[in-house]
Design an enzyme around this catalytic site. Sequence first.
Site, PDB file in Angstrom:
ATOM      1  N   ARG A  27      -7.118  -1.520  -1.480  1.00 51.37           N
ATOM      2  CA  ARG A  27      -5.918  -0.737  -1.201  1.00 51.37           C
ATOM      3  C   ARG A  27      -6.221   0.742  -1.008  1.00 51.37           C
ATOM      4  O   ARG A  27      -5.387   1.476  -0.494  1.00 51.37           O
ATOM      5  CB  ARG A  27      -4.925  -0.906  -2.350  1.00 51.37           C
ATOM      6  CG  ARG A  27      -4.498  -2.337  -2.551  1.00 51.37           C
ATOM      7  CD  ARG A  27      -3.795  -2.499  -3.866  1.00 51.37           C
ATOM      8  NE  ARG A  27      -2.547  -1.773  -3.863  1.00 51.37           N
ATOM      9  CZ  ARG A  27      -1.386  -2.287  -3.499  1.00 51.37           C
ATOM     10  NH1 ARG A  27      -1.327  -3.534  -3.112  1.00 51.37           N
ATOM     11  NH2 ARG A  27      -0.295  -1.569  -3.511  1.00 51.37           N
ATOM     12  N   TRP A  77      -4.910   6.754  -6.208  1.00 50.85           N
ATOM     13  CA  TRP A  77      -4.954   7.403  -4.895  1.00 50.85           C
ATOM     14  C   TRP A  77      -4.130   8.669  -5.054  1.00 50.85           C
ATOM     15  O   TRP A  77      -2.923   8.605  -5.264  1.00 50.85           O
ATOM     16  CB  TRP A  77      -4.360   6.459  -3.853  1.00 50.85           C
ATOM     17  CG  TRP A  77      -4.493   6.907  -2.431  1.00 50.85           C
ATOM     18  CD1 TRP A  77      -5.579   6.751  -1.612  1.00 50.85           C
ATOM     19  CD2 TRP A  77      -3.486   7.546  -1.618  1.00 50.85           C
ATOM     20  NE1 TRP A  77      -5.313   7.249  -0.362  1.00 50.85           N
ATOM     21  CE2 TRP A  77      -4.044   7.751  -0.345  1.00 50.85           C
ATOM     22  CE3 TRP A  77      -2.179   7.976  -1.861  1.00 50.85           C
ATOM     23  CZ2 TRP A  77      -3.344   8.354   0.700  1.00 50.85           C
ATOM     24  CZ3 TRP A  77      -1.482   8.576  -0.819  1.00 50.85           C
ATOM     25  CH2 TRP A  77      -2.062   8.757   0.433  1.00 50.85           C
ATOM     26  N   ASN A 103       1.904   3.741 -10.917  1.00 48.63           N
ATOM     27  CA  ASN A 103       1.894   3.783  -9.449  1.00 48.63           C
ATOM     28  C   ASN A 103       3.215   4.389  -9.012  1.00 48.63           C
ATOM     29  O   ASN A 103       4.250   4.062  -9.589  1.00 48.63           O
ATOM     30  CB  ASN A 103       1.840   2.377  -8.845  1.00 48.63           C
ATOM     31  CG  ASN A 103       0.486   1.729  -8.998  1.00 48.63           C
ATOM     32  OD1 ASN A 103      -0.435   2.329  -9.528  1.00 48.63           O
ATOM     33  ND2 ASN A 103       0.378   0.501  -8.543  1.00 48.63           N
ATOM     34  N   GLY A 104       3.193   5.198  -7.967  1.00 49.09           N
ATOM     35  CA  GLY A 104       4.430   5.754  -7.443  1.00 49.09           C
ATOM     36  C   GLY A 104       4.490   7.257  -7.618  1.00 49.09           C
ATOM     37  O   GLY A 104       3.466   7.901  -7.916  1.00 49.09           O
ATOM     38  N   GLU A 487      -2.993   0.904  19.591  1.00 43.77           N
ATOM     39  CA  GLU A 487      -3.583   0.194  18.462  1.00 43.77           C
ATOM     40  C   GLU A 487      -5.115   0.304  18.482  1.00 43.77           C
ATOM     41  O   GLU A 487      -5.749   0.503  17.444  1.00 43.77           O
ATOM     42  CB  GLU A 487      -3.119  -1.273  18.476  1.00 43.77           C
ATOM     43  CG  GLU A 487      -3.733  -2.177  17.429  1.00 43.77           C
ATOM     44  CD  GLU A 487      -3.551  -1.718  15.980  1.00 43.77           C
ATOM     45  OE1 GLU A 487      -2.751  -0.810  15.710  1.00 43.77           O
ATOM     46  OE2 GLU A 487      -4.259  -2.270  15.123  1.00 43.77           O
ATOM     47  N   LYS A 491      -7.340   2.022  15.560  1.00 48.66           N
ATOM     48  CA  LYS A 491      -8.437   1.332  14.853  1.00 48.66           C
ATOM     49  C   LYS A 491      -9.661   2.236  14.808  1.00 48.66           C
ATOM     50  O   LYS A 491     -10.323   2.361  13.790  1.00 48.66           O
ATOM     51  CB  LYS A 491      -8.819   0.007  15.551  1.00 48.66           C
ATOM     52  CG  LYS A 491      -7.873  -1.130  15.351  1.00 48.66           C
ATOM     53  CD  LYS A 491      -7.966  -1.805  13.993  1.00 48.66           C
ATOM     54  CE  LYS A 491      -7.019  -1.300  12.991  1.00 48.66           C
ATOM     55  NZ  LYS A 491      -5.623  -1.401  13.077  1.00 48.66           N
ATOM     56  N   GLU A 494      -9.121   5.181  12.421  1.00 50.44           N
ATOM     57  CA  GLU A 494      -9.062   4.785  11.011  1.00 50.44           C
ATOM     58  C   GLU A 494     -10.436   4.577  10.400  1.00 50.44           C
ATOM     59  O   GLU A 494     -10.693   5.011   9.290  1.00 50.44           O
ATOM     60  CB  GLU A 494      -8.290   3.464  10.860  1.00 50.44           C
ATOM     61  CG  GLU A 494      -6.808   3.584  10.987  1.00 50.44           C
ATOM     62  CD  GLU A 494      -6.116   2.226  10.845  1.00 50.44           C
ATOM     63  OE1 GLU A 494      -5.139   2.138  10.110  1.00 50.44           O
ATOM     64  OE2 GLU A 494      -6.564   1.256  11.501  1.00 50.44           O
ATOM     65  N   HIS A 510      -0.203  14.475  33.255  1.00 50.12           N
ATOM     66  CA  HIS A 510       0.754  15.482  32.785  1.00 50.12           C
ATOM     67  C   HIS A 510       0.252  16.225  31.557  1.00 50.12           C
ATOM     68  O   HIS A 510       1.046  16.646  30.713  1.00 50.12           O
ATOM     69  CB  HIS A 510       2.100  14.814  32.472  1.00 50.12           C
ATOM     70  CG  HIS A 510       2.728  14.179  33.672  1.00 50.12           C
ATOM     71  ND1 HIS A 510       3.159  14.903  34.758  1.00 50.12           N
ATOM     72  CD2 HIS A 510       2.955  12.881  33.977  1.00 50.12           C
ATOM     73  CE1 HIS A 510       3.648  14.083  35.663  1.00 50.12           C
ATOM     74  NE2 HIS A 510       3.521  12.837  35.224  1.00 50.12           N
ATOM     75  N   LYS A 610      -4.245   0.645   1.882  1.00 44.25           N
ATOM     76  CA  LYS A 610      -3.806  -0.577   2.557  1.00 44.25           C
ATOM     77  C   LYS A 610      -2.290  -0.679   2.569  1.00 44.25           C
ATOM     78  O   LYS A 610      -1.691  -1.087   3.547  1.00 44.25           O
ATOM     79  CB  LYS A 610      -4.417  -1.787   1.839  1.00 44.25           C
ATOM     80  CG  LYS A 610      -4.072  -3.129   2.459  1.00 44.25           C
ATOM     81  CD  LYS A 610      -4.857  -3.353   3.726  1.00 44.25           C
ATOM     82  CE  LYS A 610      -4.490  -4.621   4.443  1.00 44.25           C
ATOM     83  NZ  LYS A 610      -4.814  -4.542   5.877  1.00 44.25           N
TER      84      LYS A 610
HETATM   85  C1  G6P Z   1      -1.156   1.854   6.014  1.00 39.99           C
HETATM   86  C2  G6P Z   1      -2.325   1.004   6.453  1.00 39.99           C
HETATM   87  C3  G6P Z   1      -2.137   0.578   7.909  1.00 39.99           C
HETATM   88  C4  G6P Z   1      -0.797  -0.105   8.090  1.00 39.99           C
HETATM   89  C5  G6P Z   1       0.346   0.794   7.623  1.00 39.99           C
HETATM   90  C6  G6P Z   1       1.670   0.059   7.608  1.00 39.99           C
HETATM   91  O1  G6P Z   1      -1.208   3.098   6.647  1.00 39.99           O
HETATM   92  O2  G6P Z   1      -3.529   1.699   6.287  1.00 39.99           O
HETATM   93  O3  G6P Z   1      -3.167  -0.323   8.265  1.00 39.99           O
HETATM   94  O4  G6P Z   1      -0.626  -0.439   9.430  1.00 39.99           O
HETATM   95  O5  G6P Z   1       0.098   1.223   6.290  1.00 39.99           O
HETATM   96  O6  G6P Z   1       1.612  -0.940   6.637  1.00 39.99           O
HETATM   97  P1  G6P Z   1       2.457  -2.250   6.605  1.00 39.99           P
HETATM   98  O7  G6P Z   1       1.964  -2.976   5.406  1.00 39.99           O
HETATM   99  O8  G6P Z   1       3.890  -1.835   6.469  1.00 39.99           O
HETATM  100  O9  G6P Z   1       2.221  -2.994   7.865  1.00 39.99           O
END
Ligand code: G6P
Length: 615
Positions: A27, A77, A103-104, A487, A491, A494, A510, A610
Site C-alpha cells: 500500500r 505514509w 490510519n486517516g 494510462e 504508468k 508512476e 496547440h 495503493k
Molecule cells: C492511487 C493508486 C493508483 C490508483 C488510484 C485510484 O493513487 O496509486 O494506482 O489508480 O489510487 O485508486 P482506486 O483504488 O480508487 O482505483
Amino acid sequence: MCGIVGYVGNRDVVEVLFKGLTNLEYRGYDSAGMALRDEGEIKIFKTLGKLINLKNELENRKSELIHPVCGIGHIRWATHGSPSLVNAHPHTCNCGRLVVVHNGIIENYKELREELIKKGCKFKSQTDTETIAHLVADEYAKAKNLEIAVRNSVKKLQGAYAICVMHKDVPDVIVGARKHAPMLVGIGENENFIASDTPAIIEYTKKTIYLDDNEIAVVTKDSVKITDIDGNLVNKKVEVLPWEPVALSKLGYKHFMLKEIHEQPDVIRNVLNGKLFDIDSPIILNEVKIDKDILKKLNKIEIIACGTSLHAAIVGKYLIEDFAGISVEVEASSEYIYRKTTTDASTLVIGVSQSGETADTITAIKQAREKKSHVLIITNRPDSNMARLADSLIPVNAGIEVSVAATKSYTAQLMSFYLLALHLAEIKGSLDKEYIKNLKHELIQLPTKIEEILSNTSVIQECARKFSSYKNFIYISRGVNLASAYEGALKLKEISYINATGYPAGELKHGPIAMLDETMPVLSILIPGGITYEKVLSNSEEAKARNAKLIALTSSNDKSLDNLFDIVIRIPSVSEILSPVLTCVPLQLLAYYIAEFLGKDVDQPRNLAKSVTVE
Ligand code: G6P
C-alpha cells in the site's frame, strides 16, 4: 497508505504482526512500528523506511522480549509531519502506558492538541495521531475503562480514523474504532485479529467482521465485542474472505506488477464468465439493479473515479455513448466533490475504484446518494466501503492486486464497461444485432490476443532499453485510445519517475509541439480500420518534422511505418473500439521494463500508495 494489524493469541505475536504488515506493504509507507504487550509491559519498536529495518530492530533488541501475547503494528505514509522516527506509530501518552496506531486524518487535531497541552500533555511528534493517544489517556484517567475511554475520545474526533489502542493496565485487550477509514476484525480459534485490510490477516483466518463507521471493537483472545458510539451492542455478520493466501505470492515473477500483467488474460475470462455466454445470447448483468424501463429512458450518466480508474472511466464514457447513445460525464472524484453538480434522482452515478477505499471517490459517491441517484460501483473489492454504498455492484474479480501501479484491475474495469455498455445497448436496442454479435465474438478473443502480446515482448524490451535514458515522453492518440495514452503515460510516471504526458494527438499542435526535438520521444497509438488512424499518423509526421523520436503502438502491418517510426510495437489485429484492452498491455510492459532498467522499486514506487484513504 497506512496499514494496521493487531493480534492477541498464542502464536508468535511478532511474527503475526510482521507478516501482517508485510502483506500490507504494497500500500506504500515510509516508516513502521509495533507495540507489544510483554510480561505486563508495553514495548515499542519503530524504524524509518522499509520493514526490513523494523525486522533488524526487533532482532537487535530480541533480548528485551520475553513472551509477548498481544500487539499492534503499523506502517505509516506521512500526512502530518515528515517521515521520521518520532512521527512513526505507535504513539503514546505522557506516561507511555497507552499506545495507539492510526490510519486517516484528524481534522481538528490542532484544537485538541491545544486543549491537551493546557492539561499538561507533552507532545513529542508533529502527528495528528499523538493527539489521540493523549486524548484517550485523558479519558481513561476519568473512566478507568478503555472501551469507554475510546468511545468518549472518538466522539471528539473530526475527520477519518481507524485506530487500535492498548493500555498497560488492561491486559491482552485491543480496542479498535473506525470512521471513514476501513477496519475489520479477524476471528480465530483462541486468537483474534484486527486490521485495516484483509491481506494482513488472510494467512491466519478468513472469517471477518467489518466494522462500520462509529463502531468500537473490544478484542481479546477469546472474545470480540462490537458496540456503537452509544455503547449499544451491535450484532455483526461474520463474512468469509474471498481471497486465497497464494494471491499474495509472486509465483516466480520478479515483481508483482509483472505477475499481474501476465494474469490479464485469465482476469478477462473471469470477467466474461457468467455474463457473456455466446455471441447469440444477451449479456447477463444481474448486478445492475435498475428497472429495465428506467434504463431505457436513462439520459444521463456520471462516472467518478481517480487515477487509473479514471482512465477506465474515460473509455467507459466512450463506449456507453457509442453503444447506447446515453450522455456520459466523467470527472475526477476530487473535482466532482467541490462542484455544484446537476446530479439528481434520474442520474445514474457510476463509481469506479480498484480498492473501493479511495477517500475522494467515497465522498463523491456519498454526495450522489444524497441527491438520490442510483449508485453503481465497479470495484475489485466487493468487501470495501464503496461496495457497501452501492445500489448496484459490479465486482470485477481481478483477484488481489499487490503492485501499486494498477494493471489487471484496469483491464478488468475496461471489460466491465464493455459488458455494461453492451447491456445498455441491448436493452435500448440501440445497436445493430450483427454488430453486437461481432463485438461479442471479438471480446471472447481478447484473452488469446493478450497472450500473444505476452508471449513475445522483445520489441517492447528493446524499446525500453533504447528510451530508458530519456527524461520526457508524450503519448498521443485519438478517440477511444486517448485514455490508453493517458494510462500509458501514467504508468511510466508512476514507476520510473519519468515525466510522461498523455495528450490528444490533435492538440499536439496547440502547444506541446513547441517542446518537440530529438530529446522528446512521442509514442503514438494507431489502430487501423477506424476513423482515427490516418489523423494520428499525420500528427506523428508533424512530430517527426520537429525531430522527435517516434514510437508506434499499432495493430497495422503496414511496413512503411518502420521507416517513419524509430520503433514499432505491434499488437494483434483488433477493431478500434475494443483496442484499449490490448493497447494497455504493451504500455504497462514498456513502463515496467523502463523502471526495471533504471533500477526503480517497481512494486512500491516512492510517494505513492495503493489505496488513498485521505482526501
Ligand atoms: C492511487 C493508486 C493508483 C490508483 C488510484 C485510484 O493513487 O496509486 O494506482 O489508480 O489510487 O485508486 P482506486 O483504488 O480508487 O482505483
